[in-house]
Write a protein that holds these residues in place. Structure first.
Motif, PDB file in Angstrom:
ATOM      1  N   LYS A  13       0.834  -1.194   0.000  1.00  0.00           N
ATOM      2  CA  LYS A  13       0.000   0.000   0.000  1.00  0.00           C
ATOM      3  C   LYS A  13       0.875   1.252   0.000  1.00  0.00           C
ATOM      4  CE  LYS A  13      -4.106  -1.976   1.978  1.00  0.00           C
ATOM      5  NZ  LYS A  13      -5.026  -1.784   0.896  1.00  0.00           N
ATOM      6  N   ALA A  14       0.289   2.362  -0.384  1.00  0.00           N
ATOM      7  CA  ALA A  14       1.003   3.637  -0.385  1.00  0.00           C
ATOM      8  C   ALA A  14       1.417   4.012   1.040  1.00  0.00           C
ATOM      9  CB  ALA A  14       0.114   4.727  -0.976  1.00  0.00           C
ATOM     10  N   LYS A  15       2.475   4.817   1.154  1.00  0.00           N
ATOM     11  CA  LYS A  15       3.006   5.200   2.465  1.00  0.00           C
ATOM     12  C   LYS A  15       1.952   5.827   3.370  1.00  0.00           C
ATOM     13  CE  LYS A  15       7.768   5.939   1.068  1.00  0.00           C
ATOM     14  NZ  LYS A  15       8.866   6.911   0.956  1.00  0.00           N
ATOM     15  N   GLU A  16       1.033   6.583   2.789  1.00  0.00           N
ATOM     16  CA  GLU A  16       0.029   7.263   3.610  1.00  0.00           C
ATOM     17  C   GLU A  16      -1.105   6.334   4.058  1.00  0.00           C
ATOM     18  OE1 GLU A  16      -0.714   7.920  -0.744  1.00  0.00           O
ATOM     19  OE2 GLU A  16       0.984   8.330   0.559  1.00  0.00           O
ATOM     20  N   GLU A  17      -1.183   5.132   3.509  1.00  0.00           N
ATOM     21  CA  GLU A  17      -2.212   4.174   3.916  1.00  0.00           C
ATOM     22  C   GLU A  17      -1.691   3.283   5.029  1.00  0.00           C
ATOM     23  OE1 GLU A  17      -4.703   2.324   0.799  1.00  0.00           O
ATOM     24  OE2 GLU A  17      -3.236   3.193  -0.568  1.00  0.00           O
ATOM     25  N   HIS A  18      -2.611   2.676   5.749  1.00  0.00           N
ATOM     26  CA  HIS A  18      -2.250   1.723   6.800  1.00  0.00           C
ATOM     27  C   HIS A  18      -1.655   0.487   6.137  1.00  0.00           C
ATOM     28  CE1 HIS A  18      -2.310  -0.363  10.580  1.00  0.00           C
ATOM     29  NE2 HIS A  18      -3.051  -1.334  10.069  1.00  0.00           N
ATOM     30  N   CYS A  19      -0.406   0.218   6.391  1.00  0.00           N
ATOM     31  CA  CYS A  19       0.298  -0.900   5.741  1.00  0.00           C
ATOM     32  C   CYS A  19       0.103  -2.179   6.545  1.00  0.00           C
ATOM     33  CB  CYS A  19       1.778  -0.589   5.590  1.00  0.00           C
ATOM     34  SG  CYS A  19       2.087   0.813   4.529  1.00  0.00           S
ATOM     35  N   ILE A  20      -0.744  -3.054   6.053  1.00  0.00           N
ATOM     36  CA  ILE A  20      -0.994  -4.310   6.754  1.00  0.00           C
ATOM     37  C   ILE A  20      -0.471  -5.514   5.992  1.00  0.00           C
ATOM     38  CG2 ILE A  20      -2.990  -3.463   8.047  1.00  0.00           C
ATOM     39  CD1 ILE A  20      -4.762  -4.859   5.924  1.00  0.00           C
ATOM     40  N   HIS A  21      -0.067  -5.322   4.745  1.00  0.00           N
ATOM     41  CA  HIS A  21       0.467  -6.436   3.972  1.00  0.00           C
ATOM     42  C   HIS A  21       1.247  -5.917   2.781  1.00  0.00           C
ATOM     43  CE1 HIS A  21      -2.996  -5.534   1.490  1.00  0.00           C
ATOM     44  NE2 HIS A  21      -3.802  -5.892   2.463  1.00  0.00           N
ATOM     45  N   GLY A  22       1.933  -6.827   2.124  1.00  0.00           N
ATOM     46  CA  GLY A  22       2.719  -6.521   0.942  1.00  0.00           C
ATOM     47  C   GLY A  22       3.541  -7.753   0.612  1.00  0.00           C
ATOM     48  N   VAL A  23       4.136  -7.776  -0.572  1.00  0.00           N
ATOM     49  CA  VAL A  23       4.959  -8.905  -0.989  1.00  0.00           C
ATOM     50  C   VAL A  23       6.194  -8.382  -1.705  1.00  0.00           C
ATOM     51  CG1 VAL A  23       3.073 -10.571  -1.196  1.00  0.00           C
ATOM     52  CG2 VAL A  23       3.678  -9.159  -3.156  1.00  0.00           C
ATOM     53  N   GLY A  24       7.149  -9.262  -1.895  1.00  0.00           N
ATOM     54  CA  GLY A  24       8.342  -8.832  -2.609  1.00  0.00           C
ATOM     55  C   GLY A  24       9.301  -9.968  -2.881  1.00  0.00           C
ATOM     56  N   PHE A  25      10.443  -9.583  -3.444  1.00  0.00           N
ATOM     57  CA  PHE A  25      11.522 -10.520  -3.738  1.00  0.00           C
ATOM     58  C   PHE A  25      12.835  -9.886  -3.303  1.00  0.00           C
ATOM     59  CE2 PHE A  25       8.380 -11.631  -6.995  1.00  0.00           C
ATOM     60  CZ  PHE A  25       8.322 -13.004  -6.844  1.00  0.00           C
ATOM     61  N   ALA A  26      13.750 -10.696  -2.812  1.00  0.00           N
ATOM     62  CA  ALA A  26      15.125 -10.274  -2.567  1.00  0.00           C
ATOM     63  C   ALA A  26      15.989 -11.178  -3.445  1.00  0.00           C
ATOM     64  CB  ALA A  26      15.500 -10.458  -1.097  1.00  0.00           C
ATOM     65  N   THR A  27      16.791 -10.573  -4.324  1.00  0.00           N
ATOM     66  CA  THR A  27      17.631 -11.366  -5.225  1.00  0.00           C
ATOM     67  C   THR A  27      19.082 -10.938  -5.092  1.00  0.00           C
ATOM     68  OG1 THR A  27      17.476  -9.853  -7.097  1.00  0.00           O
ATOM     69  CG2 THR A  27      15.763 -11.517  -6.926  1.00  0.00           C
ATOM     70  N   THR A  28      19.973 -11.871  -5.322  1.00  0.00           N
ATOM     71  CA  THR A  28      21.378 -11.478  -5.383  1.00  0.00           C
ATOM     72  C   THR A  28      21.555 -10.681  -6.664  1.00  0.00           C
ATOM     73  OG1 THR A  28      22.103 -13.431  -6.594  1.00  0.00           O
ATOM     74  CG2 THR A  28      22.130 -13.574  -4.172  1.00  0.00           C
ATOM     75  N   ASN A  29      22.467  -9.745  -6.646  1.00  0.00           N
ATOM     76  CA  ASN A  29      22.696  -8.935  -7.843  1.00  0.00           C
ATOM     77  C   ASN A  29      23.214  -9.780  -8.999  1.00  0.00           C
ATOM     78  OD1 ASN A  29      21.756  -6.615  -6.643  1.00  0.00           O
ATOM     79  ND2 ASN A  29      23.756  -6.048  -5.848  1.00  0.00           N
ATOM     80  N   LYS A  30      23.950 -10.843  -8.703  1.00  0.00           N
ATOM     81  CA  LYS A  30      24.427 -11.737  -9.761  1.00  0.00           C
ATOM     82  C   LYS A  30      23.241 -12.413 -10.457  1.00  0.00           C
ATOM     83  CE  LYS A  30      27.359 -15.623 -10.810  1.00  0.00           C
ATOM     84  NZ  LYS A  30      28.236 -16.676 -10.367  1.00  0.00           N
ATOM     85  N   LEU A  31      22.290 -12.919  -9.681  1.00  0.00           N
ATOM     86  CA  LEU A  31      21.084 -13.528 -10.263  1.00  0.00           C
ATOM     87  C   LEU A  31      20.329 -12.489 -11.085  1.00  0.00           C
ATOM     88  CD1 LEU A  31      19.065 -15.973 -10.377  1.00  0.00           C
ATOM     89  CD2 LEU A  31      17.904 -14.877  -8.468  1.00  0.00           C
ATOM     90  N   LEU A  32      20.217 -11.292 -10.544  1.00  0.00           N
ATOM     91  CA  LEU A  32      19.506 -10.228 -11.237  1.00  0.00           C
ATOM     92  C   LEU A  32      20.144  -9.920 -12.586  1.00  0.00           C
ATOM     93  CD1 LEU A  32      17.173  -8.196 -10.909  1.00  0.00           C
ATOM     94  CD2 LEU A  32      18.817  -6.639  -9.873  1.00  0.00           C
TER      95      LEU A  32
END
Length: 151
Positions: A13-32
């Motif tokens: 959610k946007a910074k001004e909204e109540h953030c109750i969830h979200g998703v993402g990825f963390a990758t090594t720069n080599k993989l990227l």
């Protein structure tokens, strides 16, 4: 956000909204640099797709955070409708992996869904179970430590 060895992608959610969830990825720069195709695609604040070129076929990773049981019906319906539509966008020859928190308990009845539920499920099913099983998402194929199991 990039660090020395890793790059992080996320949606929520946007910074001004109540953030109750979200998703993402963390990758090594080599993989990227060597295997990630483009940048992850944010489908919503709780669904994100990352495409990786592997040796034999591309793999599409879908990061999800499913609505919790107290969520309103229309929120759950929107999530599952969107998630069910994603495979139609991906070539049949590519691989698809769904990762994340599906907020469902599939129970221990291996005989009811023998090709989907493994032998190490615990407890009883909850309301999100049917939709989860229909998507064939279940983490019961691998034995977990009992401290990680919910009954």
């Amino acid at each position: 956000m990039s660090e020395q060895n890793y790059t992080f992608f996320w949606t929520g959610k946007a910074k001004e909204e109540h953030c109750i969830h979200g998703v993402g990825f963390a990758t090594t720069n080599k993989l990227l640099r060597e295997h990630v195709v483009g940048t992850p695609v944010s489908i919503s604040e709780i669904i994100m797709i990352l495409k990786i070129n592997c040796a034999d076929t591309p793999v599409h990773l879908i990061s999800i955070y499913a609505p919790t049981l107290p969520s309103e019906d229309h929120v759950e319906d929107e999530f599952y409708d969107c998630l069910n539509e994603i495979p139609s966008r991906i070539p049949a020859s590519d691989h698809l992996l769904v990762l994340g928190d599906v907020n469902a308990r599939v129970g221990a009845n291996h005989t009811a869904w023998p090709d989907i539920i493994g032998h190490f499920g615990t407890g009883k099913i909850n309301e999100n179970c049917q939709r989860t099983l229909e998507l064939c998402i279940a983490n019961t194929w691998f034995k977990q430590k009992m401290c990680h199991c919910v009954s």
